[in-house]
Every structure is written in structure tokens, then in C-alpha cells.
Design a protein around this motif. Structure first.
Motif, PDB file in Angstrom:
ATOM      1  N   GLN A 172      60.156   1.875  74.596  1.00 40.09           N
ATOM      2  CA  GLN A 172      60.991   2.327  73.530  1.00 40.09           C
ATOM      3  C   GLN A 172      61.486   1.424  72.553  1.00 40.09           C
ATOM      4  OE1 GLN A 172      63.822   4.103  76.415  1.00 40.09           O
ATOM      5  NE2 GLN A 172      62.866   5.914  76.569  1.00 40.09           N
ATOM      6  N   ALA A 173      61.762   0.122  73.008  1.00 40.48           N
ATOM      7  CA  ALA A 173      62.140  -0.687  72.315  1.00 40.48           C
ATOM      8  C   ALA A 173      61.305  -1.170  71.048  1.00 40.48           C
ATOM      9  CB  ALA A 173      62.338  -1.979  72.913  1.00 40.48           C
ATOM     10  N   ARG A 174      59.944  -1.250  71.406  1.00 43.60           N
ATOM     11  CA  ARG A 174      58.996  -1.490  70.677  1.00 43.60           C
ATOM     12  C   ARG A 174      58.716  -0.267  69.411  1.00 43.60           C
ATOM     13  NH1 ARG A 174      53.672  -0.539  69.976  1.00 43.60           N
ATOM     14  NH2 ARG A 174      53.518   0.962  71.681  1.00 43.60           N
ATOM     15  N   LEU A 175      58.819   0.824  70.028  1.00 43.91           N
ATOM     16  CA  LEU A 175      58.981   2.092  69.124  1.00 43.91           C
ATOM     17  C   LEU A 175      60.119   2.009  68.070  1.00 43.91           C
ATOM     18  CD1 LEU A 175      57.720   4.921  68.178  1.00 43.91           C
ATOM     19  CD2 LEU A 175      59.149   5.701  70.044  1.00 43.91           C
ATOM     20  N   ARG A 176      61.211   1.804  68.494  1.00 44.36           N
ATOM     21  CA  ARG A 176      62.212   1.540  67.597  1.00 44.36           C
ATOM     22  C   ARG A 176      62.060   0.513  66.547  1.00 44.36           C
ATOM     23  NH1 ARG A 176      65.489   2.460  72.384  1.00 44.36           N
ATOM     24  NH2 ARG A 176      65.538   0.040  72.666  1.00 44.36           N
ATOM     25  N   TYR A 177      61.318  -0.545  66.810  1.00 43.80           N
ATOM     26  CA  TYR A 177      61.239  -1.509  65.997  1.00 43.80           C
ATOM     27  C   TYR A 177      60.072  -1.016  64.738  1.00 43.80           C
ATOM     28  CZ  TYR A 177      59.146  -5.885  64.116  1.00 43.80           C
ATOM     29  OH  TYR A 177      58.740  -6.708  63.094  1.00 43.80           O
ATOM     30  N   GLU A 178      59.000  -0.510  65.334  1.00 39.63           N
ATOM     31  CA  GLU A 178      57.870  -0.121  64.386  1.00 39.63           C
ATOM     32  C   GLU A 178      58.522   1.024  63.423  1.00 39.63           C
ATOM     33  OE1 GLU A 178      54.994  -1.434  64.243  1.00 39.63           O
ATOM     34  OE2 GLU A 178      55.043  -2.809  65.974  1.00 39.63           O
ATOM     35  N   THR A 179      59.264   1.671  64.164  1.00 37.22           N
ATOM     36  CA  THR A 179      59.868   2.699  63.035  1.00 37.22           C
ATOM     37  C   THR A 179      60.658   2.271  62.117  1.00 37.22           C
ATOM     38  OG1 THR A 179      59.732   4.571  64.934  1.00 37.22           O
ATOM     39  CG2 THR A 179      61.174   5.040  63.058  1.00 37.22           C
ATOM     40  N   ALA A 180      61.482   1.258  62.565  1.00 44.05           N
ATOM     41  CA  ALA A 180      62.416   0.827  61.592  1.00 44.05           C
ATOM     42  C   ALA A 180      61.833  -0.395  60.421  1.00 44.05           C
ATOM     43  CB  ALA A 180      63.639  -0.192  62.271  1.00 44.05           C
ATOM     44  N   LYS A 181      60.863  -0.857  60.949  1.00 42.95           N
ATOM     45  CA  LYS A 181      59.752  -1.699  60.422  1.00 42.95           C
ATOM     46  C   LYS A 181      59.223  -0.933  59.146  1.00 42.95           C
ATOM     47  CE  LYS A 181      55.985  -4.999  60.433  1.00 42.95           C
ATOM     48  NZ  LYS A 181      55.106  -5.539  60.970  1.00 42.95           N
ATOM     49  N   THR A 182      58.494   0.024  59.427  1.00 40.45           N
ATOM     50  CA  THR A 182      57.870   0.951  58.563  1.00 40.45           C
ATOM     51  C   THR A 182      58.891   1.571  57.485  1.00 40.45           C
ATOM     52  OG1 THR A 182      56.295   1.737  60.152  1.00 40.45           O
ATOM     53  CG2 THR A 182      56.525   3.230  58.475  1.00 40.45           C
ATOM     54  N   ALA A 183      60.140   2.042  57.802  1.00 40.61           N
ATOM     55  CA  ALA A 183      60.993   2.447  56.944  1.00 40.61           C
ATOM     56  C   ALA A 183      61.549   1.433  55.945  1.00 40.61           C
ATOM     57  CB  ALA A 183      62.395   2.904  57.701  1.00 40.61           C
ATOM     58  N   TYR A 184      61.470   0.298  56.332  1.00 34.43           N
ATOM     59  CA  TYR A 184      61.936  -0.897  55.562  1.00 34.43           C
ATOM     60  C   TYR A 184      60.902  -1.112  54.636  1.00 34.43           C
ATOM     61  CZ  TYR A 184      63.496  -5.511  53.915  1.00 34.43           C
ATOM     62  OH  TYR A 184      63.633  -6.552  53.103  1.00 34.43           O
ATOM     63  N   GLU A 185      59.651  -1.471  54.935  1.00 34.41           N
ATOM     64  CA  GLU A 185      58.761  -1.922  54.304  1.00 34.41           C
ATOM     65  C   GLU A 185      58.312  -0.780  53.131  1.00 34.41           C
ATOM     66  OE1 GLU A 185      55.480  -2.978  56.980  1.00 34.41           O
ATOM     67  OE2 GLU A 185      56.091  -5.004  57.382  1.00 34.41           O
ATOM     68  N   ALA A 186      58.652   0.497  53.447  1.00 33.71           N
ATOM     69  CA  ALA A 186      58.183   1.436  52.423  1.00 33.71           C
ATOM     70  C   ALA A 186      58.970   0.924  51.057  1.00 33.71           C
ATOM     71  CB  ALA A 186      58.415   2.755  53.035  1.00 33.71           C
ATOM     72  N   GLN A 187      60.412   0.447  51.388  1.00 31.44           N
ATOM     73  CA  GLN A 187      61.030   0.243  50.047  1.00 31.44           C
ATOM     74  C   GLN A 187      61.091  -1.400  49.967  1.00 31.44           C
ATOM     75  OE1 GLN A 187      64.871   2.495  49.967  1.00 31.44           O
ATOM     76  NE2 GLN A 187      64.452   3.247  51.889  1.00 31.44           N
ATOM     77  N   ALA A 188      60.762  -2.133  50.673  1.00 38.98           N
ATOM     78  CA  ALA A 188      60.961  -3.693  50.569  1.00 38.98           C
ATOM     79  C   ALA A 188      60.413  -4.166  49.310  1.00 38.98           C
ATOM     80  CB  ALA A 188      60.240  -4.425  51.533  1.00 38.98           C
ATOM     81  N   SER A 189      59.353  -3.787  48.966  1.00 34.90           N
ATOM     82  CA  SER A 189      58.632  -4.085  47.681  1.00 34.90           C
ATOM     83  C   SER A 189      59.143  -3.596  46.541  1.00 34.90           C
ATOM     84  CB  SER A 189      57.177  -3.737  47.630  1.00 34.90           C
ATOM     85  OG  SER A 189      56.805  -2.280  47.501  1.00 34.90           O
ATOM     86  N   ASN A 190      60.027  -2.824  46.409  1.00 37.58           N
ATOM     87  CA  ASN A 190      60.806  -1.837  45.456  1.00 37.58           C
ATOM     88  C   ASN A 190      62.244  -2.382  45.147  1.00 37.58           C
ATOM     89  OD1 ASN A 190      58.264  -0.731  44.383  1.00 37.58           O
ATOM     90  ND2 ASN A 190      58.793   0.984  45.847  1.00 37.58           N
ATOM     91  N   ILE A 191      62.909  -3.205  46.360  1.00 39.32           N
ATOM     92  CA  ILE A 191      64.299  -3.383  46.585  1.00 39.32           C
ATOM     93  C   ILE A 191      64.619  -4.560  45.435  1.00 39.32           C
ATOM     94  CG2 ILE A 191      66.085  -4.307  47.663  1.00 39.32           C
ATOM     95  CD1 ILE A 191      64.795  -2.815  50.189  1.00 39.32           C
ATOM     96  N   THR A 192      65.666  -4.465  44.648  1.00 34.71           N
ATOM     97  CA  THR A 192      66.005  -5.226  43.779  1.00 34.71           C
ATOM     98  C   THR A 192      67.321  -5.658  43.906  1.00 34.71           C
ATOM     99  OG1 THR A 192      66.597  -3.800  41.667  1.00 34.71           O
ATOM    100  CG2 THR A 192      64.131  -4.782  42.092  1.00 34.71           C
ATOM    101  N   SER A 193      67.949  -6.521  43.125  1.00 31.72           N
ATOM    102  CA  SER A 193      69.522  -6.693  43.184  1.00 31.72           C
ATOM    103  C   SER A 193      70.369  -5.637  42.800  1.00 31.72           C
ATOM    104  CB  SER A 193      70.040  -7.986  42.408  1.00 31.72           C
ATOM    105  OG  SER A 193      69.330  -7.848  40.942  1.00 31.72           O
ATOM    106  N   SER A 194      69.556  -4.776  41.708  1.00 31.97           N
ATOM    107  CA  SER A 194      70.260  -3.502  41.087  1.00 31.97           C
ATOM    108  C   SER A 194      70.104  -2.217  41.775  1.00 31.97           C
ATOM    109  CB  SER A 194      69.997  -3.397  39.657  1.00 31.97           C
ATOM    110  OG  SER A 194      68.525  -3.348  39.507  1.00 31.97           O
ATOM    111  N   GLY A 195      69.202  -2.201  42.903  1.00 32.31           N
ATOM    112  CA  GLY A 195      68.713  -0.983  43.647  1.00 32.31           C
ATOM    113  C   GLY A 195      67.242  -0.979  43.975  1.00 32.31           C
ATOM    114  N   VAL A 196      66.959   0.420  44.220  1.00 30.31           N
ATOM    115  CA  VAL A 196      65.629   0.598  44.379  1.00 30.31           C
ATOM    116  C   VAL A 196      64.856   0.999  43.214  1.00 30.31           C
ATOM    117  CG1 VAL A 196      63.773   1.833  45.820  1.00 30.31           C
ATOM    118  CG2 VAL A 196      65.842   1.237  46.894  1.00 30.31           C
TER     119      VAL A 196
END
Length: 382
Positions: free
Chosen positions: A162-186
Motif C-alpha cells: 500500500q505504501a509503494r502504491l501511494r508513492y507510485e501514484t503520487a510520483k506519476t501525478a507529479y512527473e506529469a507536470q514536473a517538466s512544465n512547472i515554472t515559477s509562474s505556473g504550469v
């Protein structure tokens, strides 16, 4: 009494002869330069000099029987081809800020170019990008701690998964936006080169995830969708090409010249319509507006040995149709014709022309004006 009658006849004859002689000599130039009396006594030749023809850009075509397709005239619309148009959507909740606030419909964009940034920093619900980052980091720490605990068998395998699943889910959600995140927004970018077809939101407007922001079109290939009455359903199988005319210019576009092809035709009419769609695809020549409505000429079975002339050759007077024939270098004649079908570019001639006739295809209006001036009455002096 007989002497008086004979004398009266002689005087009348002399007066009539004198009048005729006076009329012949009254205007030596009565044979107008614009008209020619033929052997039957009809004034039907129009004088149009070489200089006038050059100034009018006059062109002539020799009539030759040829192939002419059966025509179904209808209406239709120009649409963007599949794959040449994408809709840019918001990838996060927040306030829209255009990279170029003055960007408008028709502006060019490049693949990877940022169109807008979406920021929720000042909103009550918080910045989704920042929340995703925090959730990912927290889930990662819990997962790492669970790895240590599972080794010592302090937690069960189920809790570890369950801990591993929560991490993989949060990681996927973050990485989907990480490359597009800037100081002014997504930032939200265009995936293709093209131009802004529609700007669907305004500067400073709130958007939610998945909401359309703008439409980008490459405009390289377009579709022509014609709506055909169900009365022509049996004829649809024989349709191979089409011509169309737009409302904003006088040009007739031929799909045969635009690398066009038939995509499909409907097998039934819609529930609220008596029309069947026929769809073509073609190259955009650069001046055809997607979304515009057009007049469509569907071309089906070809007819042989048909006389036709360009539409520009035909003129109309009092519900009658005419063309102008070239008799010699500076002589022309108005010829009444009966028309058949038109494909927008050429019109079928049912009667009035024969093979070998030379028809004015450009400049017919100028020849018509010359014909009108040639029959205007001359002023008389007394």
C-alpha cells in the motif's frame, strides 16, 4: 382630267426620287464603323479593334466537343482534416496567463511553444503543482520507511504494498507536470506547428483540468463536406470528384487540381435532416478558410461529345443567354445559346454553337458594351 392625273404622278415620282437621293447623300458615313450589313441585310457584326481587345485582355476559345460530367449542385462546408488540428487543454486548475497577451486568432505558433501558463498560487485551494510535489515527496519518505520496516517484519507485506502504491501514484501525478512547472505556473504548449484557429479563453480566466484553451490548426489538408438531398442517393456511388465556390471570391476550385480525393458518403440521412453527407479531402492552397460555407458541384458520370464553354463566356439579357463569336480579327457576333448543366467552371451548351466556332471567353462584357454602342442612334441635323 387625264392630263392632270398624269402630271400629278410625275411630280410625286420626282419628289420621292429626290428624297431618296437626299437620304443617300445626307450621311456618307452612315455605314457605321461598329456595324456591318451582311448579305441578308442584317446588322449583326460588332467591330472590336485589336487595340480594344488587348486593353480588355480578350481571349477566344475554339469550340470542340469533349467530356462533361453530370453535375449535382448543392451546398457544403470546408472543415479541417483529421490530424491537422489539435485542441490545447488545461493540464491544471488555475488562472490563465497567455505568454503573449495580444495573441489572437490566426497567430502562428511552433511545436513546443508555450501558449499559456496556469497558476493557482493565489487561490484558496492552493497550487496543484506544489501540492503534487509535496504529496510525491511525502509518499516517497513513507515508502522508504516501509522498506526498512518490512525487512524487520514490523509491518505486513500488505501494508508495504500500500505504501509503494501511494508513492507510485503520487510520483506519476507529479512527473506529469514536473517538466512544465515554472515559477509562474504550469506551462501549456502547442504540440504542432500551425496557427491559432480559435482562442477559447481570455487572459486571467479560471480554467479547470481538461478545459479547452485554444485550437491549433496546421491547415495543410482540408475537408469538403457536401450535403446531398436523399433524392440523389442512387447517384452517390458514381460521384468521383467535385468543384466548389466560396462566398468571398469569384474563383472556382477544382478538387482535381488540389490533390483531392473522395473519403466517404453517408449510407442514410440523419434523423433530423433529409440530406446525406459526402466528404472529400484536398490540399489547402492557402486562401481557403476552414469553416466557410461553399457552393458545391458534385461530378459523377461523364458524358462524351458535349459542347461546353467557360462560365465567363456567357452573358444574359432579358432572361436570354448569349455568347460572342469571333468572325475575324476585328469582327464579332452575338449568338443566342441554350444552357445545360454548369460545374461552376464550364457550362454545357445545348444549342446555338457548333464545333469550330470561336467563342470569347474573357472580355465578353466589353464586347457587349461595344455592341450596345454600335446600335445607338446617331444625332440628326436639320
Amino acid at each position: 382630267m387625264k392630263t392632270y392625273v398624269i402630271s400629278l404622278l410625275i411630280v410625286t415620282t420626282m419628289l420621292f426620287t429626290g428624297c431618296n437621293s437626299g437620304n443617300k447623300n445626307q450621311n456618307p458615313a452612315a455605314k457605321d464603323a461598329h456595324e456591318h450589313v451582311d448579305g441578308d441585310g442584317h446588322s449583326d457584326e460588332i467591330s472590336f479593334t485589336k487595340q480594344q481587345a488587348e486593353a480588355a485582355g480578350l481571349t477566344v476559345e475554339e469550340v470542340m466537343p469533349g467530356t462533361f460530367s453530370h453535375v449535382i449542385k448543392t451546398s457544403g462546408q470546408i472543415l479541417s482534416a483529421q490530424g491537422d488540428e489539435v485542441t490545447i487543454v488545461a493540464t491544471s486548475n488555475g488562472i490563465v496567463s497567455f505568454a503573449n497577451p495580444s495573441i489572437s486568432d490566426g497567430a502562428g505558433v511552433r511545436a513546443g511553444e508555450t501558449i499559456v501558463t496556469v497558476s493557482a498560487k493565489n487561490l484558496l485551494e492552493g497550487d496543484p503543482a506544489a501540492k503534487a510535489k509535496i504529496a510525491c515527496e511525502t509518499a516517497q519518505k513513507e515508502y522508504q520507511r516501509a522498506e526498512d520496516l518490512i525487512k524487520e517484519q514490523i509491518i505486513s507485506a500488505k501494508e508495504f504494498e500500500q505504501a509503494r502504491l501511494r508513492y507510485e501514484t503520487a510520483k506519476t501525478a507529479y512527473e506529469a507536470q514536473a517538466s512544465n512547472i515554472t515559477s509562474s505556473g504550469v506551462k501549456v504548449s502547442s504540440p504542432i506547428d500551425g496557427y491559432i484557429k480559435n482562442r477559447l479563453v481570455n487572459q486571467g480566466e479560471y480554467v479547470s483540468v481538461g478545459q479547452p484553451i485554444a485550437t491549433v490548426s496546421q491547415n495543410r489538408r482540408l475537408q469538403l463536406r457536401a450535403e446531398v438531398s436523399e433524392n440523389y442517393f442512387k447517384a452517390l456511388k458514381s460521384i468521383g470528384s467535385a468543384n466548389f465556390q466560396t462566398s468571398y471570391d469569384n474563383a472556382t476550385y477544382k478538387l482535381s487540381d488540389l490533390n483531392g480525393r473522395l473519403l466517404s458518403f453517408g449510407k442514410a440521412s440523419g434523423g433530423q435532416s433529409f440530406y446525406i453527407p459526402v466528404t472529400f479531402e484536398f490540399d489547402n492552397v492557402g486562401d481557403i478558410v476552414p469553416g466557410s460555407f461553399v457552393s458545391v458541384y458534385l461530378l459523377s458520370n461523364a458524358q462524351n461529345n458535349v459542347i461546353s464553354v467557360p462560365v465567363s463566356a456567357v452573358t444574359e439579357e432579358q432572361s436570354l443567354t448569349f455568347v460572342y463569336l469571333q468572325l475575324d480579327e476585328e469582327g464579332y457576333k452575338k449568338q443566342e445559346v441554350s444552357l445545360g448543366q454548369s460545374n461552376g467552371d464550364r457550362v454545357q451548351i445545348l444549342s446555338g454553337l457548333k464545333a469550330g466556332d470561336k467563342v470569347v471567353t474573357k472580355g465578353a462584357y466589353q464586347v457587349k458594351l461595344a455592341a450596345v454602342s454600335s446600335i445607338m442612334p446617331e444625332s440628326h441635323s436639320h
